[in-house]
Design an enzyme around this catalytic site. Structure first.
Site, mmCIF file in Angstrom:
data_model
loop_
_atom_site.group_PDB
_atom_site.id
_atom_site.type_symbol
_atom_site.label_atom_id
_atom_site.label_comp_id
_atom_site.label_asym_id
_atom_site.label_seq_id
_atom_site.Cartn_x
_atom_site.Cartn_y
_atom_site.Cartn_z
ATOM 1 N N LEU A 180 28.287 15.477 12.116
ATOM 2 C CA LEU A 180 29.321 16.253 11.403
ATOM 3 C C LEU A 180 30.294 16.973 12.333
ATOM 4 C CD1 LEU A 180 26.993 17.983 8.760
ATOM 5 C CD2 LEU A 180 28.063 15.723 8.636
ATOM 6 N N LYS B 1 23.138 15.912 12.078
ATOM 7 C CA LYS B 1 23.448 16.634 13.318
ATOM 8 C C LYS B 1 24.757 17.383 13.092
ATOM 9 C CE LYS B 1 25.610 16.905 17.543
ATOM 10 N NZ LYS B 1 25.973 18.297 17.311
ATOM 11 N N GLU C 207 34.859 8.526 9.845
ATOM 12 C CA GLU C 207 35.996 9.249 9.251
ATOM 13 C C GLU C 207 36.626 10.026 10.392
ATOM 14 O OE1 GLU C 207 36.770 8.796 6.236
ATOM 15 O OE2 GLU C 207 34.941 8.364 5.122
ATOM 16 N N CYS D 97 41.416 17.380 8.765
ATOM 17 C CA CYS D 97 41.804 16.018 9.132
ATOM 18 C C CYS D 97 42.965 15.507 8.280
ATOM 19 C CB CYS D 97 40.612 15.085 9.045
ATOM 20 S SG CYS D 97 39.817 15.153 7.455
ATOM 21 N N GLU E 230 47.546 14.539 17.099
ATOM 22 C CA GLU E 230 46.893 15.363 16.083
ATOM 23 C C GLU E 230 46.593 16.705 16.726
ATOM 24 O OE1 GLU E 230 42.748 14.747 15.238
ATOM 25 O OE2 GLU E 230 43.095 15.101 13.119
HETATM 26 P P1 NAP Z 1 34.220 15.648 17.727
HETATM 27 O O1 NAP Z 1 34.337 16.284 19.034
HETATM 28 O O2 NAP Z 1 34.459 14.210 17.610
HETATM 29 O O3 NAP Z 1 32.748 16.021 17.223
HETATM 30 C C1 NAP Z 1 32.217 15.526 16.041
HETATM 31 C C2 NAP Z 1 30.710 15.434 16.167
HETATM 32 O O4 NAP Z 1 30.374 14.491 17.173
HETATM 33 C C3 NAP Z 1 30.048 16.748 16.559
HETATM 34 O O5 NAP Z 1 28.828 16.880 15.870
HETATM 35 C C4 NAP Z 1 29.847 16.555 18.047
HETATM 36 O O6 NAP Z 1 28.791 17.340 18.560
HETATM 37 C C5 NAP Z 1 29.513 15.086 18.129
HETATM 38 N N1 NAP Z 1 29.761 14.519 19.454
HETATM 39 C C6 NAP Z 1 30.579 14.982 20.436
HETATM 40 N N2 NAP Z 1 30.529 14.184 21.519
HETATM 41 C C7 NAP Z 1 29.644 13.190 21.242
HETATM 42 C C8 NAP Z 1 29.172 12.063 21.969
HETATM 43 N N3 NAP Z 1 29.553 11.805 23.222
HETATM 44 N N4 NAP Z 1 28.279 11.237 21.368
HETATM 45 C C9 NAP Z 1 27.857 11.496 20.123
HETATM 46 N N5 NAP Z 1 28.262 12.563 19.389
HETATM 47 C C10 NAP Z 1 29.153 13.395 19.932
HETATM 48 O O7 NAP Z 1 35.164 16.279 16.616
HETATM 49 P P2 NAP Z 1 35.328 17.789 16.193
HETATM 50 O O8 NAP Z 1 35.940 18.500 17.321
HETATM 51 O O9 NAP Z 1 34.066 18.344 15.658
HETATM 52 O O10 NAP Z 1 36.297 17.682 14.919
HETATM 53 C C11 NAP Z 1 37.651 17.497 15.047
HETATM 54 C C12 NAP Z 1 38.055 16.076 14.725
HETATM 55 O O11 NAP Z 1 37.407 15.590 13.547
HETATM 56 C C13 NAP Z 1 39.509 15.905 14.463
HETATM 57 O O12 NAP Z 1 40.004 14.817 15.184
HETATM 58 C C14 NAP Z 1 39.613 15.611 12.962
HETATM 59 O O13 NAP Z 1 40.711 14.921 12.547
HETATM 60 C C15 NAP Z 1 38.356 14.930 12.681
HETATM 61 N N6 NAP Z 1 37.944 15.087 11.292
HETATM 62 C C16 NAP Z 1 38.040 14.005 10.458
HETATM 63 C C17 NAP Z 1 37.670 14.106 9.133
HETATM 64 C C18 NAP Z 1 37.731 12.914 8.212
HETATM 65 O O14 NAP Z 1 37.128 12.945 7.168
HETATM 66 N N7 NAP Z 1 38.410 11.868 8.547
HETATM 67 C C19 NAP Z 1 37.203 15.318 8.646
HETATM 68 C C20 NAP Z 1 37.134 16.401 9.510
HETATM 69 C C21 NAP Z 1 37.503 16.255 10.842
HETATM 70 P P3 NAP Z 1 29.112 18.758 19.297
HETATM 71 O O15 NAP Z 1 29.805 19.586 18.301
HETATM 72 O O16 NAP Z 1 27.758 19.270 19.612
HETATM 73 O O17 NAP Z 1 29.952 18.438 20.475
#
Ligand code: NAP
Ligand code: MG
Length: 508
Positions: free
Chosen positions: A166, A192, A268, A303, A401
């Site tokens: 998430l 997670k 997503e 997002c 973004e």
């Molecule tokens: P993120 O950095 O991609 O993190 C998302 C999840 O992935 C977190 O639980 C994170 O854990 C985990 N993660 C990070 N690095 C990883 C790796 N190397 N391997 C596996 N898992 C890993 O994104 P965010 O900063 O939380 O959210 C922002 C982004 O999400 C934006 O780009 C937004 O557009 C997108 N988003 C999309 C939607 C949709 O429905 N399309 C909805 C909401 C957000 P940690 O937090 O512990 O690092």
């Protein structure tokens, strides 16, 4: 809408609140085997809330083992769907009973305005879980059109063990979007949560046990993405993985799957979503209201945030004037103050990134017409609604973004150019189109490359409509709607040769 409390009441809850800090594995709070933790802060004040268990691969292995055992036992997976429904409805009732605590916990953890947490996040979380609970016993399988000598049953079975990774922007709601259909379908589920926002997921897991979801069926495992997220992505005994987050991390999950057991992966991802205002848009007051809400709600950490306003030159000046009036109603400040519409950015690191984009917008020649300076309150991670005019297609703030409260206003010479500009992005998550001519609006809606297009409003549809992205905004499936079940069910064909039985009958 839930009943909102006063500032004093929210403060009182915040003072007494206990912060869950251990992972929830196999029906109880469990620290990381290594004993490691990491610090969790309230981004609005900079105060430390708790130390959260920093789980690692061995903790993931244990959660997966327990999930598989629970699935094989049938304690949830083979329970009558109507019983799963009853348990999940009870879970929703427990959320409702604890709604003020959950709303405050979400606000403290993420910096989101507590009123949004109470009236939007929590309400939608409960609605989503109830919707999937209700769907559990209303899903039918299919029979293929065959001749009389055969029967082809097309059945769908729970995949087994589902993992949900998430983001931090809607911690409870994203859990519901994924765990709701996964549990309703009979799977064991491991969540997670994002590192910055794990607390409400843990409370939800605790309440799930209280509702009657058996231990072993639903786990929340905390820790760093590069460790826990990766371990889930690469695990050979996880059958499906649903991810919401950045496009960059989403790509990794495809690699993890390819290098392990080819688990199903649904992504997503991000967006650079346009609000397109055609020359024939009327009711510009209403349009302005949608534009402001679409860009600044949740501090733009959304997002589907409409971070590009692409507006026909004939209506541009009038609309921008109205947007600038409307945006003044969106006060930024302490998330526990009910009158504030914007709270804190989720972290100092994210705040710095968004401020970097604002700096770039100024440096690259866009015209700042609102906001642009950080507010000196609380932790200092507060950014008011910021609007740039005269943005052109090659500027960084038109392309990236930003995931913050920054609106890029772009003027189009024609409706065709507006639609073309809207599609000039690698993303395709959501788009809004405004027009008072139904034919133009629908034509535009068809042309826009996005998983969801809203007409004369901003939004994502509702729980009954599938949600996900085209292009770099998504992969593999959809959240929401009955379509979400596809992520958590496997299709099986059972082919029955009826002619055999006829022969046997004759012989007999
Ligand atoms: P993120 O950095 O991609 O993190 C998302 C999840 O992935 C977190 O639980 C994170 O854990 C985990 N993660 C990070 N690095 C990883 C790796 N190397 N391997 C596996 N898992 C890993 O994104 P965010 O900063 O939380 O959210 C922002 C982004 O999400 C934006 O780009 C937004 O557009 C997108 N988003 C999309 C939607 C949709 O429905 N399309 C909805 C909401 C957000 P940690 O937090 O512990 O690092
Ligand atoms: Mg936090």
């Amino acid at each position: 809408m839930s009943d909102l409390l006063t500032r004093e009441e929210y403060d009182a809850i915040a003072k007494e609140i206990s912060c869950p800090s251990n992972s929830w594995i196999n029906g109880k709070y469990t620290g990381a085997r290594s004993g490691k933790t990491y610090e969790n802060f309230n981004p609005a004040t900079g105060e430390k809330l708790c130390d959260i268990a920093a789980c690692e691969t061995e903790d993931v292995d244990y959660a997966v083992k327990k999930s598989r055992q629970a699935f094989a036992s049938g304690s949830w997976s083979r329970r009558h769907p109507s019983e799963r429904k009853e348990v999940m409805i009870k879970w929703v009732k427990l959320l409702k009973r604890n709604r003020y605590e959950l709303a405050v916990l979400e606000s403290l953890d993420s910096g989101k305005p507590v009123c949004d947490c109470a009236s939007i996040d929590l309400e939608e979380t409960m609605h989503c879980l109830a919707w999937y609970a209700e769907a559990a016993d209303k899903i039918y399988d299919k029979i293929a059109p065959t001749q009389d000598d055969a029967m082809g049953l097309i059945v769908r079975e729970p995949v087994g063990v589902a993992a949900c990774v998430l983001p931090w922007n809607f911690p409870m709601l994203m859990l519901a979007w994924k765990a709701g259909p996964a549990l309703a379908a009979g799977n064991s589920v491991i969540v997670k949560p994002a590192g910055q926002t794990s607390m409400t997921a843990l409370r939800l897991a605790e309440l799930a046990i209280e509702a009657g979801i058996p231990a072993g069926v639903f786990h929340v495992i905390t820790g760093g993405g590069a460790v826990v997220g990766k371990a889930l992505g690469e695990h050979p005994d996880i059958d499906t993985l649903s991810f919401t987050g950045s496009t960059e991390v989403g790509r990794l999950f495809l690699k993890y799957s390819a290098d392990s057991n080819l688990k199903k992966v649904t992504l997503e991802l991000g967006g650079k979503n346009p609000a397109v205002v055609l020359s024939d848009a009327e009711h510009l007051d209403a349009v302005a209201e949608h534009v402001v809400n679409a860009c600044f709600w949740n501090m733009g950490q959304n997002c589907t945030s409409n971070s590009r306003l692409i507006v026909h030159k004939d209506v541009k000046d009038e609309l921008l004037e109205k947007v600038l009036i409307k945006v003044r109603e969106w006060r930024t400040g302490d998330p526990l103050e009910p009158s504030n519409r914007l709270g804190s950015m989720v972290s100092k690191a994210h705040f710095d990134m968004v401020m970097g984009y604002i700096k770039k917008g100024k440096a690259e020649g866009a015209t700042l017409v609102h906001g642009g300076e950080a507010l000196n309150v609380g932790s200092g991670c507060f950014i008011p609604p910021t609007i740039f005019d005269n943005v052109t297609r090659e500027m960084t703030i038109a392309v990236d973004e930003i995931f913050g409260p920054v609106l890029a206003v772009m003027t189009a010479g024609s409706n065709e150019e507006a639609l073309q500009l809207a599609n000039e992005t690698c993303y395709g998550l959501q788009a809004s189109i405004f027009s008072s001519n139904v034919r133009n609006a629908l034509r535009g809606a068809k042309e826009l490359q996005a998983g969801t297009v809203t007409v004369n409003c901003y939004g994502e549809g509702d729980i009954s409509t599938p949600f996900g992205g085209m292009k770099h905004s998504g992969f593999g499936g959809r959240d929401n709607g009955l379509e979400a079940f596809d992520q958590y069910l496997e299709t099986k064909t059972i082919w029955v040769d009826l002619s055999e039985y006829e022969v046997d009958a004759e012989l007999g």
